[in-house]
Design an enzyme around this catalytic site. Sequence first.
Site, mmCIF file in Angstrom:
data_model
loop_
_atom_site.group_PDB
_atom_site.id
_atom_site.type_symbol
_atom_site.label_atom_id
_atom_site.label_comp_id
_atom_site.label_asym_id
_atom_site.label_seq_id
_atom_site.Cartn_x
_atom_site.Cartn_y
_atom_site.Cartn_z
ATOM 1 N N ASP A 138 0.825 -1.210 0.000
ATOM 2 C CA ASP A 138 0.000 0.000 0.000
ATOM 3 C C ASP A 138 0.865 1.269 0.000
ATOM 4 O O ASP A 138 1.999 1.248 -0.474
ATOM 5 C CB ASP A 138 -0.957 -0.050 1.211
ATOM 6 C CG ASP A 138 -2.320 0.562 0.893
ATOM 7 O OD1 ASP A 138 -2.351 1.742 0.516
ATOM 8 O OD2 ASP A 138 -3.336 -0.139 1.023
ATOM 9 N N HIS A 209 -4.133 6.189 2.733
ATOM 10 C CA HIS A 209 -4.733 4.935 2.273
ATOM 11 C C HIS A 209 -4.155 3.718 3.007
ATOM 12 O O HIS A 209 -4.900 2.879 3.534
ATOM 13 C CB HIS A 209 -4.508 4.848 0.762
ATOM 14 C CG HIS A 209 -5.270 3.782 0.042
ATOM 15 N ND1 HIS A 209 -4.805 2.491 -0.083
ATOM 16 C CD2 HIS A 209 -6.436 3.813 -0.628
ATOM 17 C CE1 HIS A 209 -5.671 1.785 -0.798
ATOM 18 N NE2 HIS A 209 -6.676 2.563 -1.138
ATOM 19 N N SER A 527 -11.257 -0.725 -1.698
ATOM 20 C CA SER A 527 -10.009 -0.689 -0.931
ATOM 21 C C SER A 527 -10.267 -0.876 0.555
ATOM 22 O O SER A 527 -9.400 -1.341 1.283
ATOM 23 C CB SER A 527 -9.308 0.662 -1.100
ATOM 24 O OG SER A 527 -8.653 0.744 -2.323
#
Length: 749
Positions: A138, A209, A527
């Site tokens: 990620d 994220h 996600s």
Amino acid sequence: MGFLLFLLFLLANSASGKRTTYIIHMDKSFMPKAFTSHEQWHSSVLETAMLKDTAGESSTKPTRLLYSYDNAFHGFSAVISEDELQVLEKLPGFVSAYADKMVTLDTTHTFEFLGLNPESGLWPASHYGEDVIVGVIDTGVWPESRSYKDDGMTEIPSRWKGICEPGQEFNASMCNNKLIGVRYFNKGVKAANPNITISMNSGRDTQGHGTHTSSTIGGNYVEGASFFGYATGTARGVAPRARLAMYKVIFDEGLFASDVLAGMDQAVADGVDVISISMGFDNVPLYEDPIAIASFGAMEKGVLVSASAGNAGVTPGILHNGIPWLLTTAAGSIDRVLSGKLTLGNGQVITGWSMYPVSALVNEFPLIYNESISSCNSTSLSSFNYGIIICENGHFLDQINTIAESSAPAAIYISDDPRIFQREEFAYPGVVISPEDGAAVISYAKSGANPVASISFQQTFVRSTPAPVVATYTSRGPSPSYQGILKPDIMAPGSLVLASWIPNSYTVSIYPDIGLSSEFAMVSGTSMACPHSSGIAALLKGAHPEWSPAAIRSAMITSAINIDNTNSPIKDSGLNYSIATPLAMGAGLVNPNFALNPGLIYDATPQDYINLLCAMKFTHKQILTITRSSTYTCQNASSDLNYPSFIALYTNETTATLSQKFVRTVTNVGNGPANYSINMVVPSNTNISVYPSRLSFSSKYEKLSYTLTVEYNGNKTGEVVFGSITWVDVIGLHAVTSPIVVAPMIHTW
Ligand SMILES: *[C@@H]1O[C@H](CO)[C@@H](O)[C@H](O)[C@H]1NC(C)=O
Ligand SMILES: *[C@@H]1O[C@H](CO)[C@@H](O)[C@H](O)[C@H]1NC(C)=O
Ligand SMILES: *[C@@H]1O[C@H](CO)[C@@H](O)[C@H](O)[C@H]1NC(C)=O
Ligand SMILES: *[C@@H]1O[C@H](CO)[C@@H](O)[C@H](O)[C@H]1NC(C)=O
Ligand SMILES: *[C@@H]1O[C@H](CO)[C@@H](O)[C@H](O)[C@H]1NC(C)=O
Ligand SMILES: *[C@@H]1O[C@H](CO)[C@@H](O)[C@H](O)[C@H]1NC(C)=O
Ligand SMILES: *[C@@H]1O[C@H](CO)[C@@H](O)[C@H](O)[C@H]1NC(C)=O
Ligand SMILES: *[C@@H]1O[C@H](CO)[C@@H](O)[C@H](O)[C@H]1NC(C)=O
Ligand SMILES: *[C@@H]1O[C@H](CO)[C@@H](O)[C@H](O)[C@H]1NC(C)=O
Ligand SMILES: *[C@@H]1O[C@H](CO)[C@@H](O)[C@H](O)[C@H]1NC(C)=O
């Protein structure tokens, strides 16, 4: 923020003398014995190609070798010209090569919604995932986040081989017994643009994220978490005792396949049990999809790869990561309403939707309903700066922007557009109410007796119905890279998931251009769904260390639920709340406590996937790119993988009845002898037959096979029909359900 919008950096390169990054697959069995390491061999191969380069500009530059890969697959990435590639292609051991490409990126309550609890089921059975290691591919981590504190964590398992790589604003002491490893990979980014300066050259997250996904998987307990007063509670990951290792492959300056491969390769070498990857490559065949290639190697080593289906919406056949040997997750909603309380002057109280992040004072303002401006798209709104405006029949985003530009203090939006309830921002005071409530509000506003209203913010209600619903944005199957396996596999919560965020960037903004930051953020996307599956897979690995990746996936698929909390079939909010098909949500909402004891599993070995590859119309080299070993054999090619779901495809040219036969083998993982009988929900225009219709197991781990035949005779003009079969343990302990779908074959590349 991290939803849908990610910059695409394109590789502009075509001239044959110009160099670009290639990922080169090699067959290790060709490595001469003289070399003591694969890096040596790769450098030598590369040097050979460069020396023979007729373009004449290649002096030996060792930096042109980016990565040497040897775990999830075998080969290297390097910056070479097309001429050099042509030389390389003729060298012994060369399998295939393709240009580096860009990847698309796609909680205080979700665990309760999924039924996880300390008293019984998967949490206690797995010790909350203790000693299971999840590698997250990620954007990095914010190591100071409270979700990575290691209170209550035991010593790191001795099999762990990873490191805590120091870098910019990151030192090796930032890892601990929770966050056990951090590494970063950006040679691909640099090779694509040699002049670039990496703004955060370390594992530190600059986008939020990776902090969000990893804390969703395995964040430690954090008291008093909330998003500006909404969704307050104790935050924790799905597997709160699992270990996390971050492999940062996404940088503000770009995101490339070569770096993704390097991260996955290293994660396997470091000894992770599960890899979680919330991103994907669109429109690529399996043999050019880095995630497909690296996850094949991971699967062979017993590592389950869990990936997101993508956020491309309702068009059939555009999901990514529809790869037969990994777990693909779609996104749905949860049963939480973030609300604003609307109180009318007549005493009526209405609960609406609001995420306005501050406690604005909207008290006893005049309530304005004027039909000629109620679409709230007109600048004439500005003359109503004294009251709360009622807006209807329009697009919420346009309306809230218009209201914010006007000087009205607040607005009431009448809408049931599902996209509103996935949005991460609410920039101006207001509340969204249903058309039914809207009728009452309009009638009061028209009553003439100086109507007034008040709105209060920052309230949260759980147990809203119906939940879950399939998210509008989640990408739908069939999988364009291989349509013969039903994808996605399952659905997990993805809309407005609360988890840790980076503190130095805005999580939301309010009008006019005021950014607000928060330790936690509510974000929507597949996600956010994928990490829930990854966490559950980690718990299952903890409870059943002997299970293969296919067994873990099978347990999750066959225990999923396809009804919502009103006991009706789960609906698809992207398709006007029609009943959701398996092409949107796979088997349904993941159901962790039932996955713990599935009764039967559909297992698959690496050879089974090779048999499947052999049945696809691939060349020897294309297969070799995935299997990496030339010793693979296509003796038993079969498109009938032992998968826990069924998809039968027709083309609009199919005139006769579509008839497809599947053979499946189930392994009894219950405790001892068991008898199972079959229940069916037969799709319309379809006949299903199962033989035998009874399975008698005399011992644990016994395997029995059955045959299922689908005969479809519908009109074959785009109709999707679906149903299921369930093997039911006659004493009622287990129900093992497999979805069945009949759908039109889609046209792909
Ligand atoms: C690492 O960073 C932390 C926090 O900035 C600091 O307290 C610590 O001294 C650093 N350790 C080393 C070895 O540099
Ligand atoms: C890199 O920087 C040099 C010097 O500033 C410049 O001449 C060159 O064109 C740049 N290359 C690229 C690819 O931007
Ligand atoms: C409704 O809005 C229109 C357009 O701004 C305005 O001309 C009209 O006077 C308004 N009606 C009332 C009752 O306020
Ligand atoms: C505003 O909305 C009304 C009703 O939907 C529509 O007729 C009108 O064209 C819209 N005006 C603008 C400027 O968008
Ligand atoms: C959605 O469903 C409702 C009720 O079934 C129907 O009235 C409406 O026309 C449908 N809308 C679309 C766009 O199909
Ligand atoms: C192919 O199938 C046969 C019969 O089941 C089996 O004996 C053989 O081992 C299989 N070959 C491979 C490579 O799996
Ligand atoms: C089948 O679909 C294709 C593509 O949509 C179309 O061009 C063709 O006419 C269709 N054939 C029939 C028999 O409907
Ligand atoms: C399964 O069924 C067989 C035959 O009816 C019976 O003999 C056996 O006892 C059953 N086993 C279990 C575990 O119920
Ligand atoms: C299903 O089976 C029935 C009875 O055998 C038969 O009449 C019917 O045509 C079959 N339907 C399909 C779709 O094959
Ligand atoms: C095809 O079948 C569906 C569902 O059974 C039906 O709604 C549709 O009208 C049919 N189309 C044609 C062209 O017969």
